[in-house]
Design an enzyme around this catalytic site. Structure first.
Site, PDB file in Angstrom:
ATOM      1  N   SER A  61      47.607 -17.590  74.118  1.00  0.00           N
ATOM      2  CA  SER A  61      48.281 -16.878  75.551  1.00  0.00           C
ATOM      3  C   SER A  61      48.632 -15.406  75.085  1.00  0.00           C
ATOM      4  CB  SER A  61      49.386 -17.739  75.850  1.00  0.00           C
ATOM      5  OG  SER A  61      50.548 -17.235  74.969  1.00  0.00           O
ATOM      6  N   ASP A  62      48.639 -14.518  76.050  1.00  0.00           N
ATOM      7  CA  ASP A  62      49.177 -13.143  75.706  1.00  0.00           C
ATOM      8  C   ASP A  62      50.731 -13.458  75.565  1.00  0.00           C
ATOM      9  OD1 ASP A  62      49.706 -10.609  75.335  1.00  0.00           O
ATOM     10  OD2 ASP A  62      48.444  -9.858  76.787  1.00  0.00           O
ATOM     11  N   TYR A  63      51.555 -12.446  75.094  1.00  0.00           N
ATOM     12  CA  TYR A  63      52.867 -12.339  74.620  1.00  0.00           C
ATOM     13  C   TYR A  63      53.749 -13.022  75.592  1.00  0.00           C
ATOM     14  CZ  TYR A  63      56.402 -10.435  71.607  1.00  0.00           C
ATOM     15  OH  TYR A  63      57.320 -10.200  70.540  1.00  0.00           O
TER      16      TYR A  63
END
Ligand code: BGC
Length: 728
Positions: free
Chosen positions: A276-278
């Site tokens: 996932s992104d941050y």
């Protein structure tokens, strides 16, 4: 005459990483011995500290086998210290995967990706990625969160700096080059790192150019415009994907079963893992599709996000969700399998540690700096050069170097600079001084962009009057582009235009060097300045590369990969638009504006040179083919000026009448050619089903019978035309 025979498809794409039986056996064996907590540990990525060290808690988690990956922990000693906890002390000794944003270089900083794309030179991009990988891997980083292959049609969006621009074909060529440069044929080899295609998907379409904003993209546009660079990355063997922050047609990209599972795993058979992104998993709550962390974990995992970056919803909630039968245990196993597969393919189990003796030798070597300088020179785009103001003579006795960015190391270095140091960056002022060691250099940098005073402006005029020629360095500061740096105007920030006008009033031969990470609306500056060189954020050696061009040691040959609008109001503006029923014209009821032109300031593919080129002899053979057939397109390009230089020959296709509306032009091939004065070259392209086909009304890829217009030229506007017919 040099004959250059180039196939349109360039190098055949490497196959996506196929499942290796040995690796699969090892993965399965390991998986069968893991506890649920250990499995969830492999799906957790945590952030280290800004200085490259791990947080104390992370050593503890690593010892317990509860930490699959970290980001930002880097430097061979830091990496090895944390890795030791996992490899020597945890029960199953599974190594940690160290990730880092190596976006345009690790310690030696190359031009930003938008600039590198402007070189239209995939071999250059591949080499830049290779250099970055060698440095990063020597510092213990085994995984880069690059390339960003988001298509960007809106220069307000600050992250246009990180991608290849607006075109899916060019974006695909560059995506492949990045992945091959980072991973090579065997990513387990020293000097290689895993790549990550991001941000899957549609992130670049953020409404209003505001980062993280919602996106609304039809399936056709997704498939034809936004997907292709990602598909190219998969075909090149990319090991990982990153799911994006945006929501897409009502479903966040980090909980989107259509993109993450149906397309990526189902249609494309991607065997790697998705991170996932941050905190994007936890942000599903804020998107409003998850009520709490448990909901977020369930949605993200079952949609196809394997590893959670920074937030901890998987580790905290999945055991109970599985117990309650809300998430099948097999979904966790599948995600862990994908993560372990990548760890094996990367050779992490055999070589978990960084070689501390190599680090200082590999980083920032003279060879790498020379490569960065060459890359910066090849990324320059000459936007305007009236009266051949440029190049300046090296015999100049005095030069004024003016502007707030002339000696700004950070603005030269770039917006996402890995472990690069601003102090290392060579500014335009440094470059001019080095290029003309005997000339007097009059300097007037003034205050910061936001604080240019009347005195700065009058000093600029005085400096210009005192010199034989003027270099004005203007644009955006480092932090004005990149993540979370959307702009609502595209003007030169602050009082830079006033400063430029004051310097230009001295009437000296003047060139503007632009630094920045996005297309700007340059009309007023272009009206005032005879020469403008787009240098982007050119990296560690940027100032020297700019000086190479200013004084004629390099001849700019880059071309824009994003349309430059005249004003913010024209956005979105891109070359491959649809024609519409009432295409823009002078007619009243046409698709135009009443208060300004509809045409861009500079079109996609635009860029000048110090020499001139002529394209001639376009021929298509055969002119009629069957739907499965191929046709060769040939053209000649000649350097009819007085200097050696590069031209980018570009082939565009248009299907005027089709089952569905088609763009007015689509790039389907290009080639950057270097020619000496008087030299010419033949450039060959091949058009086949891959180039001619498109998604029909039923979203099936097909080649329709009928006429296809071919245009070959030196930008997306103008050129020679020919026709190819696909027989019924
Ligand atoms: C960015 C990603 C990046 C990640 C890790 C996020 O904010 O969107 O592109 O890879 O942070 O640093």
């Amino acid at each position: 005459m040099i004959t250059l025979l180039f196939a349109l498809l360039a190098a055949p794409a490497a196959a996506a990483p196929s499942l290796n039986a040995d690796v699969e056996t090892q993965v399965q064996d390991l998986l069968s011995r893991m506890t649920m907590d250990e499995k969830l540990g492999q799906l957790q990525q945590l952030d280290g500290l800004a200085d490259g060290t791990a947080r104390p808690e992370q050593a503890e988690l690593a010892r317990k086998g509860l930490l699959g990956s970290v980001l930002n922990v880097r430097g061979a000693a830091n990496v090895n210290a944390l890795q030791r906890e996992a490899v020597e002390h945890s029960r199953l000794k599974i190594p940690i995967l160290f990730g880092f944003d190596v976006i345009h270089g690790y310690r030696t900083v190359f031009p930003i990706p938008l600039a590198l794309a402007s070189s239209w030179d995939p071999a250059l991009v591949k080499d830049a990625a290779r250099t970055a990988a060698v440095e990063a891997e020597a510092a213990g980083v085994r995984w880069t969160f690059s390339p960003m292959v988001d298509i960007a049609r809106d220069p307000r969006w600050g992250r246009v700096a990180e991608g290849a621009g607006e075109d899916p074909y060019l974006g695909s060529v560059m995506a492949r080059a990045w992945v091959r440069g980072y991973q090579g044929g065997d990513p387990s080899q020293p000097g290689r790192v895993a790549a990550c295609a991001k941000h899957w998907v549609g992130y670049g379409a953020a409404e209003g150019g505001r980062d993280y904003n919602t996106t609304e993209i039809s399936e056709r546009t997704l498939r034809e415009i936004y997907f292709p660079p990602f598909k190219a990355a998969v075909d090149a063997g990319v090991l990982t994907f990153m799911s994006a922050f945006n929501d897409l047609d009502g479903e966040p990209a980090s909980a989107n079963a259509f993109t993450l599972t149906q397309v990526l795993r189902g249609e494309w058979k991607f065997p790697g893992f998705v991170v996932s992104d941050y905190k994007a998993v936890d942000e599903l709550i804020s998107h409003g599709v998850a009520a709490d962390g448990a909901d977020a974990a369930r949605l993200a995992l079952t949609s196809g996000v394997d590893m959670e970056m920074v937030s901890r919803d998987y580790a905290s909630n999945l055991p109970a969700l599985i117990q309650a039968g809300k998430v099948p245990a097999s979904a966790v196993d599948e995600a862990v399998r994908r993560v372990l597969r990548v760890k094996f393919l990367l050779g992490l189990f055999d070589r978990p540690y960084a070689d501390q003796s190599r680090e200082s030798i590999a980083l920032f070597s003279a060879e790498n700096r020379a490569a960065a300088r060459r890359a910066a020179a090849r990324s320059l785009v000459l936007l305007k050069n009236d009266g051949n103001v440029l190049p300046f003579s090296k015999a100049l006795k005095s030069v004024a170097v003016i502007g707030p960015l002339a000696d700004d190391r950070a603005a030269t270095l770039g917006s996402w600079t890995g472990d690069g140091r601003a102090a290392d960056a060579r500014t335009v002022l440094d470059g001019v001084r080095a290029a003309l060691p005997r000339a007097a250099v009059v300097v007037s940098t003034g205050g910061a962009i936001g604080a240019l005073s009347d005195l700065d402006i009058s000093s600029a005029a005085a400096a210009a009057r005192a010199a034989d020629a003027v270099v004005l360095v203007l644009g955006e500061m480092a932090d004005m582009t990149g993540e979370a740096s959307g702009r609502s105007t595209l003007d030169l920030p602050g009082r830079q235009l006033e400063l430029a006008r004051a310097a230009l009033s001295a009437g000296k031969p003047t060139a503007v060097v632009l630094l920045g990470g996005r297309p700007l609306a340059l009309g007023a500056l272009l009206n005032a300045a005879p020469a403008v060189l787009e240098a982007w954020q050119p990296g560690t050696q940027g100032g020297d590369a700019v000086a190479d061009a200013l004084f004629g040691d390099a001849n700019p040959g880059g071309k824009l990969t994003m349309t430059f609008p005249r004003s913010v109001g024209q956005i979105p503006i891109y070359y491959n638009h649809k024609n519409g029923g009432r295409p823009a014209s002078d007619k009243y009821y046409s698709s135009k504006y009443i208060d300004g032109p509809w045409t861009p300031q500079f079109p996609f593919g635009w860029g000048l040179s110090y020499t001139t080129f002529t394209v001639s002899g376009l021929a298509v053979d055969p002119v009629s083919i069957s739907a499965g057939g191929r046709s060769d397109v040939r053209v000649y390009v000649a350097n009819d000026g007085a200097r050696a230089g590069d031209e980018v020959v570009q082939l565009y296709l248009r299907r005027r009448t089709a089952d569905v509306t088609r763009p007015v032009a689509e790039l389907k091939g290009f080639r950057r050619v270097s020619l000496k004065p008087g030299e010419d070259a033949r450039v060959d392209f091949t058009l086949g089903p891959k180039e001619l086909g498109f998604l029909d009304r039923d979203m099936k890829f097909a080649v329709e019978p009928g006429d296809y217009d071919i245009t070959v030229g030196t930008s997306s506007v103008g050129g020679l035309s020919a026709r190819l017919t696909v027989a019924p």
